[in-house]
Enzyme design. Structure first.
Site, PDB file in Angstrom:
ATOM      1  N   GLU A  44       0.828  -1.218   0.000  1.00 36.98           N
ATOM      2  CA  GLU A  44       0.000   0.000   0.000  1.00 36.98           C
ATOM      3  C   GLU A  44       0.855   1.258   0.000  1.00 36.98           C
ATOM      4  O   GLU A  44       0.427   2.315  -0.459  1.00 36.98           O
ATOM      5  CB  GLU A  44      -0.929   0.011   1.219  1.00 36.98           C
ATOM      6  CG  GLU A  44      -2.370  -0.225   0.822  1.00 36.98           C
ATOM      7  CD  GLU A  44      -3.359  -0.194   1.984  1.00 36.98           C
ATOM      8  OE1 GLU A  44      -4.380  -0.845   1.830  1.00 36.98           O
ATOM      9  OE2 GLU A  44      -3.119   0.461   3.013  1.00 36.98           O
TER      10      GLU A  44
ATOM     11  N   LYS B  98     -14.221   0.332  -3.786  1.00 36.10           N
ATOM     12  CA  LYS B  98     -15.309   0.738  -2.881  1.00 36.10           C
ATOM     13  C   LYS B  98     -16.381   1.494  -3.659  1.00 36.10           C
ATOM     14  O   LYS B  98     -17.572   1.274  -3.474  1.00 36.10           O
ATOM     15  CB  LYS B  98     -14.770   1.657  -1.769  1.00 36.10           C
ATOM     16  CG  LYS B  98     -13.835   0.970  -0.807  1.00 36.10           C
ATOM     17  CD  LYS B  98     -13.455   1.939   0.306  1.00 36.10           C
ATOM     18  CE  LYS B  98     -12.301   1.406   1.127  1.00 36.10           C
ATOM     19  NZ  LYS B  98     -11.738   2.391   2.021  1.00 36.10           N
TER      20      LYS B  98
ATOM     21  N   HIS C  30       7.903 -26.596  -1.305  1.00 43.58           N
ATOM     22  CA  HIS C  30       7.218 -27.685  -2.009  1.00 43.58           C
ATOM     23  C   HIS C  30       6.056 -27.173  -2.836  1.00 43.58           C
ATOM     24  O   HIS C  30       5.205 -27.939  -3.262  1.00 43.58           O
ATOM     25  CB  HIS C  30       6.781 -28.744  -0.994  1.00 43.58           C
ATOM     26  CG  HIS C  30       7.940 -29.319  -0.246  1.00 43.58           C
ATOM     27  ND1 HIS C  30       8.506 -30.533  -0.553  1.00 43.58           N
ATOM     28  CD2 HIS C  30       8.691 -28.799   0.758  1.00 43.58           C
ATOM     29  CE1 HIS C  30       9.539 -30.766   0.250  1.00 43.58           C
ATOM     30  NE2 HIS C  30       9.673 -29.718   1.054  1.00 43.58           N
TER      31      HIS C  30
HETATM   32  O1  PA5 Z   1      -3.365   1.179   5.915  1.00 42.45           O
HETATM   33  C1  PA5 Z   1      -4.475   1.649   5.704  1.00 42.45           C
HETATM   34  O2  PA5 Z   1      -4.694   2.858   5.776  1.00 42.45           O
HETATM   35  C2  PA5 Z   1      -5.636   0.754   5.366  1.00 42.45           C
HETATM   36  O3  PA5 Z   1      -5.247  -0.553   5.169  1.00 42.45           O
HETATM   37  C3  PA5 Z   1      -6.670   0.788   6.481  1.00 42.45           C
HETATM   38  O4  PA5 Z   1      -6.069   0.396   7.669  1.00 42.45           O
HETATM   39  C4  PA5 Z   1      -7.852  -0.111   6.164  1.00 42.45           C
HETATM   40  O5  PA5 Z   1      -8.408   0.244   4.940  1.00 42.45           O
HETATM   41  C5  PA5 Z   1      -8.894  -0.025   7.259  1.00 42.45           C
HETATM   42  O6  PA5 Z   1      -9.342   1.290   7.389  1.00 42.45           O
HETATM   43  P1  PA5 Z   1     -10.125   1.754   8.668  1.00 42.45           P
HETATM   44  O7  PA5 Z   1      -9.227   1.638   9.832  1.00 42.45           O
HETATM   45  O8  PA5 Z   1     -10.501   3.165   8.374  1.00 42.45           O
HETATM   46  O9  PA5 Z   1     -11.330   0.864   8.814  1.00 42.45           O
END
Ligand code: PA5
Length: 445
Positions: free
Chosen positions: A287, A422, A308
């Site tokens: 990310e 989303k 494996h």
């Molecule tokens: O690293 C990030 O920002 C994302 O992976 C969020 O943690 C994830 O989308 C969950 O978001 P939230 O904590 O708003 O539910």
């Protein structure tokens, strides 16, 4: 301290190409300190370990103790950065058979809100029918669909099974200070709640209550975890030179390899308990770096298990990969291979040896084979798998990720790409406010 060995990577890419990043790394580290590059609103994780006070730790521990005293099972609802860090630490430290061997001294920690599998949620709610369970609802935005859906189900079930008063005691929210549905619900219902600081993004939040509360509820020592992170924060400060700072070296070597055509990094462990550490690391780097048409693809394997399955590809497939191995020096338990009079399996040459000695030779043999096969190898060595060294590993990967993202010239602290699915999902589900998108997407089907 944990140690980094990059010699089996520099033999491919050359020490000069790694050293060539020294000035850029220094500038990236400076930018992380003074907030002079994109993402500067999300640098709260940088000095988080050393800013955690004993009073704050005591507050988290007190809440965890209430859950521990009143619950045989705690469900941690969260996804992505609101989930993976806690799971990584809990599984790394827990008994591999905790489920089956739990004698009641610790609550079982289960995870939800990280998928929308109907069978998963059905089976979870069935399983919980005779449990005295509690919920830690974790969402920074407070609006994430996966988590909110699971929480709606769990809240209702907890209230019905345990009564409104007890539910109030055993449901805890970890969310934003002001905004989002999780905050509104927590305030309205009077739940104990913890704040996720604005300037700490999800995937950098494991050392906030996002990770600390579930880890403490599971019965692990959060003070030691934080101490490990503090020591790594100090060891990688602005004053540490390139040669002293393992986060600088890791960030530099992986970018040197990337520039040399190694587009995939595979994180490897030789301890099944580290499986979710792999998952946490994949999210942190994926990310943070995968944007603007760039970024090393973070993959992961559990070894020797995956030798494996993926071993063939790693040994002989396209030469666009490099490996980073998390190696644990000493296991927590001792188990010797027994001798056998008949030696039918031919394994008497191992009699009297520790299982870990065999694992270590598998690790060394694999490293040499993969290096011979053209796979650069980086090794991160943890003396033991405990809270203290896990704290070091967490901060090590976070800091290196911030530096590495800046070397790649991306903003490591945003995730604009996560919104695309989303938007489509809400349009397809006909969420109020998405009327135009619903019409447009339906026309495409
Ligand atoms: O690293 C990030 O920002 C994302 O992976 C969020 O943690 C994830 O989308 C969950 O978001 P939230 O904590 O708003 O539910």
């Amino acid at each position: 301290m944990i140690k980094l060995d990059i010699t089996k990577a520099t033999q491919f890419v050359g020490c000069e190409k790694v050293k060539a990043f020294e000035a850029e790394v220094a500038s990236a580290k400076q930018a992380l300190e003074d907030g002079s590059r994109p993402g500067s609103d999300f640098l709260g994780w940088m000095h988080l370990p050393t800013s955690i006070t004993p009073e704050f730790m005591a507050e988290i521990q007190a809440c965890a103790d209430v859950l521990r005293a009143n619950c045989d099972t705690v469900i941690v609802a969260g996804i992505g950065g609101s989930y993976l860090g806690a799971r990584a630490v809990i599984e790394a430290l827990g008994n591999s058979f905790a489920w089956l061997t739990n004698k009641g001294e610790n609550p079982n920690i289960l995870f939800a809100g990280n998928n929308i599998g109907e069978d998963y949620l059905y089976e979870l709610t069935e399983y919980l029918k005779d449990k005295n369970f509690g919920v830690i609802n974790i969402s920074k935005s407070g609006t994430t669909t996966e988590t909110a859906l699971a929480f709606r189900l769990l809240k209702k079930q907890c209230e019905e099974q345990r009564g409104k008063e007890m539910a109030k005691k055993v449901i805890v929210a970890v969310t934003d200070a002001k905004k989002g549905a999780a905050r509104t619900t927590a305030d309205k219902e009077g739940y104990t709640s913890f704040i996720i600081p604005d300037n700490v993004g999800g995937r950098f939040s494991v050392l906030t209550p996002v990770g600390l509360l579930p880890i403490a509820a599971a019965g692990f020592n959060i003070a030691e975890l934080v101490r490990g992170a503090q020591d790594m924060e100090k060891a990688t400060s602005l004053n540490a030179s390139f040669d002293e700072d393992i986060t600088a070296q890791y960030a530099a070597v992986r970018n040197a390899l990337y520039n040399d055509g190694k587009k995939i990094e595979i994180l490897c462990n030789y301890q099944p308990k580290l499986h979710f550490m792999n998952e946490w690391w994949k999210q942190l780097y994926g990310e943070s770096e995968g944007k603007d048409g760039k970024g090393i693809f973070p993959a992961a394997v559990d070894l020797t298990t995956d030798l494996h399955s993926m071993g063939q590809w790693i040994q002989d497939g396209e030469r666009t990969i490099f490996e980073t191995v998390i190696s644990v020096e000493s296991p927590e338990h001792k188990l010797l291979f027994p001798s056998d009079d008949e030696n039918l399996d031919g394994l008497n040459f191992l009699a009297g040896k520790r299982v870990d000695e065999v694992n270590k030779m598998a690790e060394l043999g694999t490293q040499l084979a993969h290096v011979d096969g053209g796979v650069p190898n980086i090794r991160l060595v943890m003396p033991r798998l405990n809270e203290y060294y896990l704290g070091q590993v967490i901060y090590f990967f976070e800091k290196a990720c911030g530096i590495s993202g800046y070397l790649l010239n991306v903003n490591p602290f945003n995730q604009p790409g996560v919104e695309a699915y989303k938007k489509n999902m809400f349009a397809l589900l006909g969420k109020p406010g998405y009327e135009a998108e619903t019409e447009a997407i339906k026309a495409r089907l």
